[in-house]
Design an enzyme around this catalytic site. Structure first.
Site, PDB file in Angstrom:
ATOM      1  N   ASP A 249     -16.686 -11.928  18.389  1.00 23.74           N
ATOM      2  CA  ASP A 249     -17.395 -11.776  17.129  1.00 23.74           C
ATOM      3  C   ASP A 249     -18.025 -13.097  16.729  1.00 23.74           C
ATOM      4  O   ASP A 249     -17.653 -14.150  17.229  1.00 23.74           O
ATOM      5  CB  ASP A 249     -16.416 -11.361  16.031  1.00 23.74           C
ATOM      6  CG  ASP A 249     -16.095  -9.886  16.117  1.00 23.74           C
ATOM      7  OD1 ASP A 249     -16.771  -9.185  16.888  1.00 23.74           O
ATOM      8  OD2 ASP A 249     -15.170  -9.457  15.418  1.00 23.74           O
ATOM      9  N   LYS A 271     -21.461  -9.013  14.675  1.00 20.54           N
ATOM     10  CA  LYS A 271     -22.300  -8.103  13.883  1.00 20.54           C
ATOM     11  C   LYS A 271     -22.911  -8.888  12.753  1.00 20.54           C
ATOM     12  O   LYS A 271     -22.269  -9.178  11.760  1.00 20.54           O
ATOM     13  CB  LYS A 271     -21.460  -6.942  13.363  1.00 20.54           C
ATOM     14  CG  LYS A 271     -21.083  -6.014  14.479  1.00 20.54           C
ATOM     15  CD  LYS A 271     -20.157  -4.943  13.981  1.00 20.54           C
ATOM     16  CE  LYS A 271     -18.957  -4.839  14.880  1.00 20.54           C
ATOM     17  NZ  LYS A 271     -17.778  -5.503  14.538  1.00 20.54           N
ATOM     18  N   MET A 384     -14.604  -9.520   2.534  1.00 20.14           N
ATOM     19  CA  MET A 384     -16.016  -9.116   2.441  1.00 20.14           C
ATOM     20  C   MET A 384     -16.356  -8.707   1.011  1.00 20.14           C
ATOM     21  O   MET A 384     -17.061  -7.726   0.791  1.00 20.14           O
ATOM     22  CB  MET A 384     -16.291  -7.943   3.405  1.00 20.14           C
ATOM     23  CG  MET A 384     -16.043  -8.324   4.852  1.00 20.14           C
ATOM     24  SD  MET A 384     -16.225  -6.940   5.998  1.00 20.14           S
ATOM     25  CE  MET A 384     -14.598  -6.199   5.936  1.00 20.14           C
TER      26      MET A 384
END
Ligand code: SAH
Length: 477
Positions: A249, A271, A384
């Site tokens: 990642d 991502k 997040m």
């Protein structure tokens, strides 16, 4: 000084340790570990040694040292803090041809006791002939990290089947290839997963198959921790060093990737918001394709693979497709960021529970149970959460969480550029804007967040002086 290295079988042999303190005790413990028949000589013994004598595991000569103690001994260790006694032990031992070690005294010693990395039956012994014990310790530390703890079981397994291996792999090159496979392949991973019976079955299958053992691909989901390279686990480091392919990642930093096997193929499947974005399905396909080519794939994720990391989906997919897989946990952001910001996530007086939540994607704020989250005396760790902080704050306040509930924003937690911003719940959205908080950032909401203002010990801190938050009063019993 040139030393001849040897490993001694002391089982049942009489050995002498002179001295009654903690150093003597450690020597006695090691000798008992080798099944030696130990006599300890000293006028007084420390508690641990006294207990060993009481339990009948060790004989005790309770007086000042006498040279006759050495009669009939195979080995002696002098571990007193008196150099003249140690010298007397050495002299008496030499006279009787008994090998002697004097602790921390290379000159008086006939044999040295190495630093040891123990993966019995595999044992690595390290000596600098007494010249640099600190360096020996350093080397030992390095080897401790590198040598897998499952190696002991692997060596024992190979030992059990040694004759069969020699018989079935009579050709030397063939045998070497088999051992390479054994030391590096699925047998070791099974032992690591505490599946010794399966490991043995695979070994025997491979041995009885006629061709060279086929290389089976596998995928390991690995948590890389929050970013600080020191927070990678030993197991993660080991599998990174065996990987053929690493799918990582974006959150995984270059320092951590640099620790992986040099010639492993590294594929960034991070991502990213905005730019290139590798869809989850493609990550699945990549893992599968590489594993089916017989490669050892590491799927490397920030934090822990099973905490907001989609590790569960990946594991399910791989198992569905019959790919061998395992999981190495990592330190998740909440645990690491809280530690680096000096925030105890639970506290007897302020928080009895922790809730890890995300205000993102499938679990957007409107599906969260705001009433439950608004209860006092619990800690919310929000992943997040920067983009949705405004909505989340409004919901918590609407459901009764106090406006002056302490909050901490930890940006780039554990990294050199870590920032900790503290304030209260009602000002959380403003703090995020004002300090231009970027990702990755973790939000901590709850009474314990107030500790950050005082106890953050890493990186820069930004507390609002006019809103200095204080800890709520302790619970009244
Ligand atoms: N699996 C990861 C979480 C992935 S979700 C884990 O267990 O930690 C990504 C979110 O994690 C980020 O948006 C941020 O909220 C949090 N995060 C991860 N690393 C972080 C860090 N070093 N500092 C602050 N937050 C971090």
């Amino acid at each position: 000084m040139k030393l001849y290295p040897l490993f001694a079988d002391l089982a049942g042999l009489p050995v002498l340790v002179v001295g009654g303190g903690s150093i003597a005790r450690r020597k006695v413990e090691a000798l008992l570990g080798a099944d030696a028949q130990v006599t300890v000589g000293a006028p007084r013994l420390d508690e641990g040694l006294a207990r060993m004598v009481e339990e009948g595991r060790v004989a005790w000569r309770c007086s000042e040292f006498a040279p006759t103690w050495l009669d009939g001994m195979w080995l002696a260790i002098a571990a007193t803090d008196d150099r003249s006694i140690n010298a007397a032990v050495a002299a008496a031992a030499n006279q009787r041809r008994v090998l002697v070690n004097v602790v921390d005294d290379a000159e008086l010693s006939r044999f040295h006791v190495p630093a040891v990395v123990d993966r019995s039956p595999l044992v690595v012994a390290i000596s600098t002939a007494g010249a640099a014990p600190a360096l020996a310790r350093r080397v030992r530390e390095t080897l401790e990290q590198v040598l897998d703890h499952a190696l002991g079981a692997l060596v024992a397994l190979a030992q059990r089947h040694r004759h069969r291996i020699v018989r079935r792999r009579a050709d030397l090159a063939d045998r070497r290839a088999f051992y390479d496979w054994l030391h590096d392949g699925p047998v070791l991973s099974l032992l690591r997963r505490a599946q010794p019976q399966q490991a043995e079955r695979i070994l025997l299958d491979a041995l009885h198959g006629d061709q060279a053992a086929p290389q089976a691909g596998s995928v390991t989901l690995v948590g890389a921790g929050p970013g600080h390279p020191g927070l990678l686990t030993l197991q993660a480091l080991r599998v990174l060093n065996e990987a053929d392919v690493i799918l990582h990642d974006q959150l995984v930093g270059t320092e951590i990737l640099a620790m992986a096997r040099r010639d492993a193929e590294r594929i960034d499947v991070g991502k990213r918001c905005g730019g290139r974005q590798v869809p989850q399905e493609q990550i699945h396909r990549l893992m599968l394709a590489h594993a089916r080519e017989g490669r050892r794939v590491v799927r490397l994720k920030g934090g822990d693979p099973f905490v907001f990391g989609r590790g569960g989906e990946e594991l399910a997919f791989l198992r569905r497709h019959g790919v061998a897989c395992d999981v190495v946990p990592g330190i998740t952001a909440a645990i690491a960021c809280a530690a680096f910001a000096g925030i105890p996530l639970t506290h007897r007086d302020h928080a009895q529970s922790i809730c890890l939540l995300t205000a993102h994607g499938k679990d957007a704020t409107d599906t969260l149970d705001a009433r439950m989250l608004a209860r006092p005396r619990q800690t919310l760790a929000i992943y997040m959460g920067v983009e949705r902080a405004e909505a989340l704050t409004a919901q918590l306040l609407a459901h009764g969480r106090a406006a002056d509930t302490p909050v901490a924003i930890i940006e780039n937690g554990t990294l050199p550029q870590q920032r900790v911003i503290t304030g209260t719940l009602d000002e959380l959205p403003r703090l995020i804007r004002q300090h231009a908080v970027t990702t990755p950032a973790l939000l901590i909401i709850g009474e314990v967040a107030a500790f950050a203002a005082e106890h953050a010990w890493s990186g820069e801190q930004y507390a609002e002086p006019e809103h200095a938050v204080s800890l709520p009063p302790a619970k009244v019993a």
